[in-house]
Design an enzyme around this catalytic site. Structure first.
Site, mmCIF file in Angstrom:
data_model
loop_
_atom_site.group_PDB
_atom_site.id
_atom_site.type_symbol
_atom_site.label_atom_id
_atom_site.label_comp_id
_atom_site.label_asym_id
_atom_site.label_seq_id
_atom_site.Cartn_x
_atom_site.Cartn_y
_atom_site.Cartn_z
ATOM 1 N N CYS A 187 5.205 -6.280 1.611
ATOM 2 C CA CYS A 187 5.415 -4.756 1.736
ATOM 3 C C CYS A 187 4.818 -3.947 2.892
ATOM 4 C CB CYS A 187 5.264 -4.193 0.317
ATOM 5 S SG CYS A 187 5.788 -2.590 0.030
ATOM 6 N N TYR A 188 3.904 -3.356 2.376
ATOM 7 C CA TYR A 188 3.119 -2.586 3.546
ATOM 8 C C TYR A 188 2.512 -3.514 4.642
ATOM 9 C CZ TYR A 188 -0.095 0.390 5.822
ATOM 10 O OH TYR A 188 -1.148 1.253 6.965
ATOM 11 N N SER A 223 -23.437 -9.278 -27.010
ATOM 12 C CA SER A 223 -22.660 -8.048 -27.944
ATOM 13 C C SER A 223 -21.734 -8.357 -28.896
ATOM 14 C CB SER A 223 -22.363 -7.262 -26.754
ATOM 15 O OG SER A 223 -21.158 -7.925 -26.337
ATOM 16 N N GLU A 232 4.757 -10.736 -6.961
ATOM 17 C CA GLU A 232 3.524 -10.794 -7.838
ATOM 18 C C GLU A 232 4.007 -10.295 -9.285
ATOM 19 O OE1 GLU A 232 3.640 -9.066 -5.345
ATOM 20 O OE2 GLU A 232 2.837 -6.955 -5.679
ATOM 21 N N GLY A 277 -18.861 -9.582 -28.074
ATOM 22 C CA GLY A 277 -17.647 -9.525 -27.215
ATOM 23 C C GLY A 277 -17.537 -10.582 -26.553
ATOM 24 N N VAL A 278 -16.318 -11.052 -25.712
ATOM 25 C CA VAL A 278 -15.880 -12.204 -25.235
ATOM 26 C C VAL A 278 -16.697 -12.199 -23.946
ATOM 27 C CG1 VAL A 278 -14.017 -11.291 -24.149
ATOM 28 C CG2 VAL A 278 -14.212 -13.907 -24.306
ATOM 29 N N ASP A 279 -17.223 -11.354 -23.307
ATOM 30 C CA ASP A 279 -17.773 -11.685 -21.722
ATOM 31 C C ASP A 279 -19.231 -11.979 -22.110
ATOM 32 O OD1 ASP A 279 -15.504 -10.126 -21.237
ATOM 33 O OD2 ASP A 279 -16.450 -8.285 -20.624
ATOM 34 N N SER A 280 -20.101 -11.507 -22.837
ATOM 35 C CA SER A 280 -21.236 -11.981 -22.917
ATOM 36 C C SER A 280 -21.364 -13.030 -23.580
ATOM 37 C CB SER A 280 -22.394 -10.788 -23.781
ATOM 38 O OG SER A 280 -21.826 -10.571 -25.253
ATOM 39 N N LYS A 337 -10.446 -11.091 -16.630
ATOM 40 C CA LYS A 337 -10.758 -11.352 -18.300
ATOM 41 C C LYS A 337 -9.741 -12.185 -18.745
ATOM 42 C CE LYS A 337 -12.001 -8.677 -22.042
ATOM 43 N NZ LYS A 337 -13.338 -8.019 -22.144
ATOM 44 N N GLY A 388 0.813 -1.274 0.187
ATOM 45 C CA GLY A 388 0.101 -0.170 -0.011
ATOM 46 C C GLY A 388 0.688 1.282 -0.114
ATOM 47 N N HIS A 409 8.035 -7.542 -3.663
ATOM 48 C CA HIS A 409 6.772 -7.884 -4.441
ATOM 49 C C HIS A 409 6.798 -9.278 -5.350
ATOM 50 C CE1 HIS A 409 4.575 -4.600 -3.712
ATOM 51 N NE2 HIS A 409 5.761 -3.689 -3.584
#
Ligand code: XMP
Length: 529
Positions: free
Chosen positions: A99-100, A240, A188, A242-245, A384, A72, A186
């Protein structure tokens, strides 16, 4: 289906009942917090990111096998700095501070944390004295990524200091007995080569997690959840393209079969062949009941004489809802509305603590809020890239899985400074198709966040053969980005640009000039209006 004035009910399939092992990441405001959750998932353990203030009860409700405290921006000594909830240490599961998070643990448990004269930012050299459980299997000397000013000078009593770096006397510590672990660096970020190993040590070695979480396990789990939620009911989903719907619809179709109907509103503002691709994939290939409405005339009528971008968005959004409602009203007995809400939407709107989210990004594709329907949101726990993995697993065509983001109001907001007429849309669509084709052939499509064309309301003079022309200008816009918040203009190879420009001018009669947008975001935006 009834379309009354009640609000949409939040989804019943909250993320809280994890079937697989889960580790909670508490967010103290670090820029990499989401990334920690994603890396944990990449190790094969389901992970949720919750705001640091949710409280130990909320964390306990998820029955996690471990808790990670993120980094943070604050100093642990700053006024108003987010504190450590001591009860987290009483949950009986291991806690790892990064870290924090590490500094909070150190200070709380009697170690010494002080502001250093110089901070440690970027690559740093880590020297491991004793690997302990956390650094097991990593070398004595390794590089890592640091970003801090406060520093741990002494580990809390009873803790083992494991490693140090140039500016951090204690860069890692642990007390296996207390189940408390800390690292200053870190793990990550990719600049910490052994970061994933350290996370795996914590997840598997310390927390005893099974590393079984994957796109496939999500799929099966979600299909079960949808069956439980929907029962014998019927659902509707707005596609739509798109990949999500698309992925949300396919998951629900796997779960409840033909009791799902998809509605695809073609507003005539899509890119070349995109509407057909959706219809082919869903109706012909996956055999999903699909209502495809060609509403382009209605949308063009709405857009007549409109050049103001916000007015375009408003009119397209309004018409979209009207068409969707009309189609929905023709379907009897629908009780559920499927939405492709992603985990990043959930985090943005309150961190998945139970707040209802309705995807209202911008305005189109945003569905009516007065349908009395219960939401089914099977992607609510996924990032995503995980949605793409599930899409691929479900057999969604590669083109749909990897489609670049495309704005709801479509090509209309790429006809800049003028009205989106059928003729202009056609010019833009053809230019865009050439751009996409060449970018794909060059193998760059997936590397770019977005690549598209803009058609400004400008004519310029040219010569073609022996005659003077007065043609349209096409702008090429290609950007790289992680999340659309910031973007860099893509350095496309000159030869590729030349090939694109010469094809546009020779294949599209109305185009006389091609230019390249070299503005990053900020100061520009990705779209032109
Ligand atoms: P900007 O232009 O603000 O765009 O840098 C950021 C991202 O949002 C997309 N965008 C939209 N998406 N409706 C949408 O659904 C819109 O009205 C809209 N405007 C911008 C844009 O394509 C980029 O990915």
């Amino acid at each position: 289906m009834s379309a009354t004035n009640a609000t949409v009910t939040p989804a019943a399939n909250e993320a809280s009942v994890a079937v697989t092992d889960e580790v909670v990441v508490l967010d103290y405001g670090g820029q990499y917090s989401q990334l920690i959750a994603r890396r944990v998932r990449e190790c094969g353990v389901f992970s949720e990111l919750l705001p640091h203030h949710v409280g130990a009860d909320e964390v306990a409700r998820r029955k996690p096998k471990g808790v990670i405290l993120s980094g943070g921006p604050a100093s642990v000594y700053a006024e108003g700095a987010p504190p450590l909830d001591r009860e987290l240490l009483e949950l009986g599961v291991p806690v790892l501070g990064i870290c924090y998070g590490m500094q909070l643990l150190a200070r709380e448990l009697g170690g010494r944390v002080e502001g250093a004269e110089v901070g440690e930012f970027g690559r740093s050299q880590l020297t491991v004295g004793e690997t302990g459980r956390l650094l097991d299997g990593t070398p004595r000397e390794q590089t890592c990524w640091m970003s801090h000013r406060d520093t741990v000078f002494a580990a809390p009593p009873g803790f083992k200091a494991l490693a140090s770096s140039t500016a951090s006397p204690v860069a890692a510590f642990e007390s296996a007995q207390r189940g408390v672990y800390g690292i200053q660096f870190h793990p990550e970020v990719i600049h910490t080569p052994y970061g994933q190993q350290v996370l795996r040590n914590f997840l598997e070695g310390v927390c005893g997690c099974e590393l079984g979480w994957s796109a496939r396990s999500v799929m099966e789990e979600q299909i079960e959840r949808i069956r439980t939620q929907v029962g014998d009911g019927r659902a509707i989903c707005g596609l739509s393209g798109g990949v999500d719907s698309s992925v949300a619809a396919l998951l629900v179709h796997r779960a409840i079969g033909d009791r799902l109907t998809c509605v695809f509103v073609d507003h005539g503002l899509m890119r070349k062949d995109e509407g057909e691709q959706v219809v082919r994939a869903f109706r012909d290939h996956f055999k999903v009941p699909l209502v495809a409405v060609d509403a382009s005339d209605r949308f063009l009528t709405q857009l007549k004489g409109v050049s103001d971008p916000e007015e375009k968005r408003k009119r397209i959004g309004g018409e979209f809802i009207r068409v969707f409602e009309e189609e929905a009203a023709k379907l009897p007995d629908v009780q559920f509305l499927v939405q492709g809400t992603l985990y990043s939407d959930v985090i943005e709107s309150g961190g998945g603590t139970g707040a209802a989210t309705i995807k209202s990004h911008h305005n189109v594709g945003g569905l009516p809020e007065d349908l009395q329907l219960e939401l089914v949101e099977p992607l609510r726990t996924l990032f995503k890239d995980e949605v793409r993995a599930v899409g691929a697993e479900l057999g969604l065509p590669e083109r749909l899985v990897w489609r670049q983001p495309f704005p709801g109001p479509g090509l209309a907001i790429r006809i800049v400074g003028g009205e989106a007429t059928r003729e202009r849309l056609e010019i833009l669509r053809e230019a865009d198709a050439i751009l996409q084709d060449e970018i794909r052939k060059a193998g760059l499509y997936r590397e770019l966040w977005q690549s598209f064309c803009v058609l400004p309301d400008v004519r310029t003079v040219g010569v073609q053969g022996d005659s003077r022309t007065y043609g349209n200008v096409i702008v090429i816009r290609a950007v790289t980005s992680d999340d659309a918040m910031t973007a860099d203009w893509a350095r496309l190879p000159y030869d590729l640009l030349e090939q694109i420009a010469s094809r546009m001018i020779s294949e599209i009669r109305a185009v006389g000039r091609v230019v390249l947008d070299i503005t990053s975001k900020p100061p520009g935006t990705i779209e032109w209006e």
